[in-house]
Design a protein around this motif. Structure first.
Motif, PDB file in Angstrom:
ATOM      1  N   ASP A   1      -0.314   2.706   3.565  1.00  0.00           N
ATOM      2  CA  ASP A   1       0.516   3.756   4.171  1.00  0.00           C
ATOM      3  C   ASP A   1       0.101   5.149   3.697  1.00  0.00           C
ATOM      4  OD1 ASP A   1       2.697   4.962   5.646  1.00  0.00           O
ATOM      5  OD2 ASP A   1       3.642   5.195   3.696  1.00  0.00           O
ATOM      6  N   PRO A   2       0.108   5.430   2.403  1.00  0.00           N
ATOM      7  CA  PRO A   2      -0.340   6.769   2.013  1.00  0.00           C
ATOM      8  C   PRO A   2      -1.805   7.040   2.341  1.00  0.00           C
ATOM      9  CG  PRO A   2       0.062   5.410   0.068  1.00  0.00           C
ATOM     10  CD  PRO A   2       0.611   4.662   1.249  1.00  0.00           C
TER      11      PRO A   2
ATOM     12  N   VAL B   1      -2.955  10.704  -3.654  1.00  0.00           N
ATOM     13  CA  VAL B   1      -3.148  11.482  -2.433  1.00  0.00           C
ATOM     14  C   VAL B   1      -2.380  12.803  -2.521  1.00  0.00           C
ATOM     15  CG1 VAL B   1      -2.564  11.528   0.024  1.00  0.00           C
ATOM     16  CG2 VAL B   1      -3.657   9.502  -0.964  1.00  0.00           C
ATOM     17  N   GLY B   2      -1.124  12.732  -2.969  1.00  0.00           N
ATOM     18  CA  GLY B   2      -0.306  13.942  -3.048  1.00  0.00           C
ATOM     19  C   GLY B   2      -0.888  14.942  -4.038  1.00  0.00           C
TER      20      GLY B   2
ATOM     21  N   SER C   1       6.250   9.274  -2.606  1.00  0.00           N
ATOM     22  CA  SER C   1       5.170   9.222  -3.598  1.00  0.00           C
ATOM     23  C   SER C   1       4.211  10.392  -3.413  1.00  0.00           C
ATOM     24  CB  SER C   1       4.427   7.888  -3.518  1.00  0.00           C
ATOM     25  OG  SER C   1       3.799   7.729  -2.267  1.00  0.00           O
ATOM     26  N   ILE C   2       4.084  10.879  -2.185  1.00  0.00           N
ATOM     27  CA  ILE C   2       3.244  12.068  -1.970  1.00  0.00           C
ATOM     28  C   ILE C   2       3.834  13.243  -2.759  1.00  0.00           C
ATOM     29  CG2 ILE C   2       2.377  13.712  -0.260  1.00  0.00           C
ATOM     30  CD1 ILE C   2       1.201  10.902   0.117  1.00  0.00           C
TER      31      ILE C   2
ATOM     32  N   GLU D   1       0.996  -0.277  -6.329  1.00  0.00           N
ATOM     33  CA  GLU D   1      -0.177   0.257  -5.623  1.00  0.00           C
ATOM     34  C   GLU D   1       0.206   1.326  -4.607  1.00  0.00           C
ATOM     35  OE1 GLU D   1       0.182  -2.919  -6.392  1.00  0.00           O
ATOM     36  OE2 GLU D   1      -1.635  -3.427  -7.521  1.00  0.00           O
ATOM     37  N   ALA D   2       1.311   1.128  -3.908  1.00  0.00           N
ATOM     38  CA  ALA D   2       1.683   2.096  -2.874  1.00  0.00           C
ATOM     39  C   ALA D   2       1.944   3.458  -3.505  1.00  0.00           C
ATOM     40  CB  ALA D   2       2.906   1.612  -2.104  1.00  0.00           C
ATOM     41  N   ALA D   3       2.698   3.477  -4.594  1.00  0.00           N
ATOM     42  CA  ALA D   3       2.998   4.751  -5.248  1.00  0.00           C
ATOM     43  C   ALA D   3       1.759   5.308  -5.933  1.00  0.00           C
ATOM     44  CB  ALA D   3       4.127   4.575  -6.265  1.00  0.00           C
ATOM     45  N   MET D   4       0.921   4.445  -6.497  1.00  0.00           N
ATOM     46  CA  MET D   4      -0.307   4.929  -7.150  1.00  0.00           C
ATOM     47  C   MET D   4      -1.161   5.723  -6.172  1.00  0.00           C
ATOM     48  SD  MET D   4      -1.222   1.376  -9.057  1.00  0.00           S
ATOM     49  CE  MET D   4      -2.924   1.794  -9.451  1.00  0.00           C
TER      50      MET D   4
ATOM     51  N   GLY E   1      -0.147   6.906  -3.268  1.00  0.00           N
ATOM     52  CA  GLY E   1       0.642   8.048  -2.799  1.00  0.00           C
ATOM     53  C   GLY E   1       0.558   9.211  -3.773  1.00  0.00           C
ATOM     54  N   LEU E   2       0.694   8.925  -5.054  1.00  0.00           N
ATOM     55  CA  LEU E   2       0.584   9.999  -6.048  1.00  0.00           C
ATOM     56  C   LEU E   2      -0.820  10.590  -6.068  1.00  0.00           C
ATOM     57  CD1 LEU E   2       3.224   8.469  -7.610  1.00  0.00           C
ATOM     58  CD2 LEU E   2       2.569  10.242  -9.211  1.00  0.00           C
TER      59      LEU E   2
ATOM     60  N   ASN F   1      -1.856   6.575   6.734  1.00  0.00           N
ATOM     61  CA  ASN F   1      -0.906   7.412   7.469  1.00  0.00           C
ATOM     62  C   ASN F   1      -0.847   8.842   6.951  1.00  0.00           C
ATOM     63  OD1 ASN F   1       0.067   5.671   9.458  1.00  0.00           O
ATOM     64  ND2 ASN F   1       1.488   4.681   8.028  1.00  0.00           N
ATOM     65  N   TYR F   2      -1.253   9.042   5.723  1.00  0.00           N
ATOM     66  CA  TYR F   2      -1.177  10.404   5.179  1.00  0.00           C
ATOM     67  C   TYR F   2      -2.575  10.987   4.926  1.00  0.00           C
ATOM     68  CZ  TYR F   2       0.799  14.440   2.778  1.00  0.00           C
ATOM     69  OH  TYR F   2       1.153  15.724   2.433  1.00  0.00           O
TER      70      TYR F   2
END
Lengths: 101, 333, 301
Positions: free
Chosen positions: B98-99, B74-75, C112-113, B66-69, B71-72, B102-103
């Protein structure tokens, strides 16, 4: 004898179904175990099969229409020429087997 | 949705899938990321048909990460795509905060508008027999974060309209559906239509007390209003639909008419949705009588007896309203 | 990029940081001193269509990426002339239009970003690669495993670069990382990986160039570990945890001294003077920029 096909149940988590596809036409004889109608729930398809042979006389719900569990979907008769009553609400329930797929 | 708009009855999942399909067609940059959303069509079939129409480059099954999902998602959104990330259970949004917090929620501010993150995190909250780590309603946590929009529909029509708006929003949106909404069907407008954020809906008009709620709890709250009506109490039900931004104006106008507000939520009471709206409405209506209904301060068990005992239901909501209006009443409910 | 150009970049980074450190309004900073060769070597292989993301240790990466030094300093000093109008500082410095997607001061938070940025490149069939620079402190985080896995599965155009300075604040790598080489973390995912001496700027450049070429050719992600040194404490507010003897030994591995010696003092001395002059000019310009005021918050709300 006039009989009603009702939305079978209980089905876990389901109160309402949508008629997906009829597999018998009005006026057609349905043999025991034949697939009569497929119903759609929010996550599955319910196959409804004849519990005993009968003549499908009138569909009460078209494909795409909604019905709650226990409510009538069609009228059937044991003999092809029996007269359908004006109000079939009291007609006996037609036995069916159903499977949630 | 105006009541006169032509509409067709649809399953909740179909309303979601339609909003996704229309927005995928409208915006070729829109990517969907999630667990089991491809060939499987989503855990609730709410992504059904999308892989076939849009292909695996735009409808991507992910690992359980989930964190990377997020994060990706969002990025990619920050870099010019638009994304929707499906988190099957809201409880599993925690590793992805976090993503998201925090992002994504900071991005427009911290870059002075150079970057933004038009990402939708769609997730499913609420109790339905799955236990302590698959049942939580965490909307209030997210309302606490500047930069995040949070919406929670209660019907197929609103899910369709709110998801359309979410998929056109300039920044991150958390779209919260609820496990108990998926078996539902309801009217969805035939014409394409979006529902703006920040608009509450009055679901039932009443004179004596305002019941404010959101998401699945709208249904037990409406049932409570019906039972209060039998006892001669006229309850107005206001469904928030959008938690951030909040439509305090509609709520305050209702509360000013009735003089009493019961805030209902499935989640926990401390620092909850009800605490926030009760305070904010009272700033507008100082003489207001307020009460809150929410989960008991215990985990939500998969045991159906314990689950039901820990959560609000129509009788408890009605009892809270009766207690508020007549402090000596409602003790037996 | 020539070796002299690498040295020029590194000298500018060092000169800017030295001036910042000497100021009473320095603020909370994480300096790159000792790690300039990683930033310079990496940025030497990035083009205008590429994007760089990094950790909160961002000053050398931003300068090496070619951002205007005056704008970088303005951002570090909280001036509105910074690319983020002084809102972001070192921790979140960004100028995507210059190929610097930006810093993110959450350890491992930018991995990941960066993969998402690479996904956007891939989805839009956009040429260019994405590089993400992080420290060995991020190598123990789950975010790296999750991102390596997805980057490999989806063959994202992403270059992972770990500046392994051997310390996670006060904790040595031996105490926070099981693998002896960080690059080994990439191998089970089938990601090409290399370890290079991160104090040797031309070696970093050449290793990064080889890996970047593979990514540009459609080979999917790659991983570069650059073994570097951190010449000072973790941050301007952190206590130095190493002994004087340790620090003296590290100073002998200063990447700027190393490349200066290799190129010769005749070449290095004028580059040093030019870097000092450029840094002075950057501070003068930055100081003329208005400080951010509370009105910024009204705009943001």
């Amino acid at each position: 004898m006039i009989r009603q096909l009702r939305v079978p149940g209980p089905i876990a988590d389901v109160e309402e179904v949508r008629v997906l596809q009829w597999h018998a036409a009005e006026g057609e004889r349905v043999e025991a175990d034949a697939l009569v109608v497929e119903l759609e729930t929010h996550k599955a398809v319910v196959e409804v099969r004849a519990g005993r042979a009968a003549w499908l006389r009138r569909r009460l719900c078209a494909e795409g229409e909604w019905q709650v569990l226990g409510a009538p979907l069609a009228l059937l008769s044991d003999d092809a020429a029996e007269t359908l009553p004006e109000d079939a609400a009291t007609a006996a329930e037609w036995p069916v087997a159903f499977e949630v797929i | 949705m105006p009541p006169e708009a032509p509409a067709t009855r649809r399953f909740f999942r179909e309303a979601i899938a339609r909003a996704l399909r229309e927005e995928m067609r409208r915006d070729p940059s829109l990517l969907l990321l999630g667990q089991d959303i491809g060939a499987f069509g989503g855990p609730y079939r709410d992504f059904e048909g999308l892989l076939a129409e849009f292909g695996p480059a735009r409808v991507r099954d992910t690992p359980v990460a989930e964190a990377a999902m997020v994060g990706l998602g969002v990025g990619a959104a920050a870099a010019g795509a638009r994304t929707l990330v499906a988190i099957t259970y809201m409880d599993f949004l925690m590793p992805a905060l976090d993503p998201l917090v925090n992002y994504a929620a900071k991005l427009r501010f911290k870059t002075a508008g150079q970057l933004a993150a038009p990402v939708v995190v769609k997730t499913t909250a609420g109790a339905k027999g799955q236990g302590v780590a698959h049942s939580q309603c965490l909307e209030a946590w997210l309302m606490n974060v500047p930069g995040l929009a949070v919406v929670a529909p209660s019907s197929p029509g609103d899910a369709y309209g709110l998801l359309k708006t979410a998929l056109r929003a300039p920044g991150p949106v958390v779209f919260v559906d609820h496990k108990r909404l998926f078996p539902m069907a309801g009217p969805v407008p035939d014409a394409e239509a979006a529902i703006p954020f920040g608009l509450a809906a009055i679901r039932r008009a009443g004179r004596d007390v305002t019941l404010a709620t959101h998401g699945w709890m709208t249904h037990p709250t409406l049932a409570a209003a019906a039972s209060l009506a039998e006892a001669g109490i006229s309850a107005e039900v206001v469904e928030l639909r959008s938690l951030a931004p909040l439509d305090i104006e509609t709520l305050a106008a209702s509360a000013a008419r009735t003089g009493a507000l019961v805030a209902v939520e499935e989640g926990q009471l401390p620092c909850g949705v009800g605490a926030e709206i009760a305070f904010r409405v009272r700033e507008c209506v100082p003489a207001l009588a307020v009460a809150r209904v929410g989960a008991r301060p215990v985990p939500v068990s998969s045991n159906p007896v314990l689950e039901a005992a820990s959560l609000p239901d129509a009788p408890r909501i009605a009892a809270a309203a009766r207690r508020l209006l007549r402090p000596s009443a409602g003790e037996t409910a | 990029m020539s070796d002299a150009a690498l040295l020029r970049t590194m000298l500018l980074c060092r000169a800017v940081e030295a001036r910042l450190a000497a100021r009473p309004d320095c603020g909370f900073q994480l300096f790159s001193a000792g790690e300039e060769a990683v930033a310079a070597g990496l940025c030497a292989v990035l083009g205008p269509g590429d994007q760089l993301l990094c950790s909160g240790r961002s000053i050398a990466p931003a300068l090496a990426r070619g951002l205007d030094p005056a704008a970088v300093v303005a951002e570090l000093l909280g001036r509105t002339g910074g690319p983020c109008r002084g809102r972001a500082g070192r921790g979140h410095l960004a100028q995507p239009s210059a190929g610097f997607f930006g810093a993110h001061a959450v350890v491992a938070g930018n991995l990941s970003i960066a993969a998402g940025v690479a996904l956007a490149f891939q989805a839009a069939a956009r040429p260019g690669i994405v590089a993400v620079l992080f420290g060995d402190g991020a190598a123990g985080a789950g975010a790296l495993h999750e991102t390596l896995n997805i980057a490999a599965l989806w063959q994202l155009p992403l270059l992972f670069v770990c500046s392994n300075n051997g310390w996670s604040i006060s904790t040595p790598a031996a105490a926070h990382l099981a693998p002896a080489r960080v690059a080994d973390l990439a191998r089970p995912f089938g990601i090409p990986a290399a370890t290079v001496d991160g104090t040797d700027a031309p070696a970093v450049r050449d290793a990064a160039a080889a890996l970047a070429a593979g990514i540009r050719a459609g080979g999917g992600p790659a991983f570069l570990e650059a073994v570097s040194v951190r010449l000072g404490p973790h941050s301007t507010s952190a206590r130095e945890s190493r002994t004087r003897a340790d620090l003296a030994a590290l100073a002998a591995r200063d990447p700027i001294a190393r490349l200066s010696a290799a190129l010769g003092e005749a070449l290095a001395a004028p580059l040093r003077a030019a870097a000092d002059a450029a840094a002075d000019a950057a501070f003068r310009t930055a100081e003329a920029s208005p400080p951010a005021t509370a009105d910024e918050l009204d705009d943001a709300a």
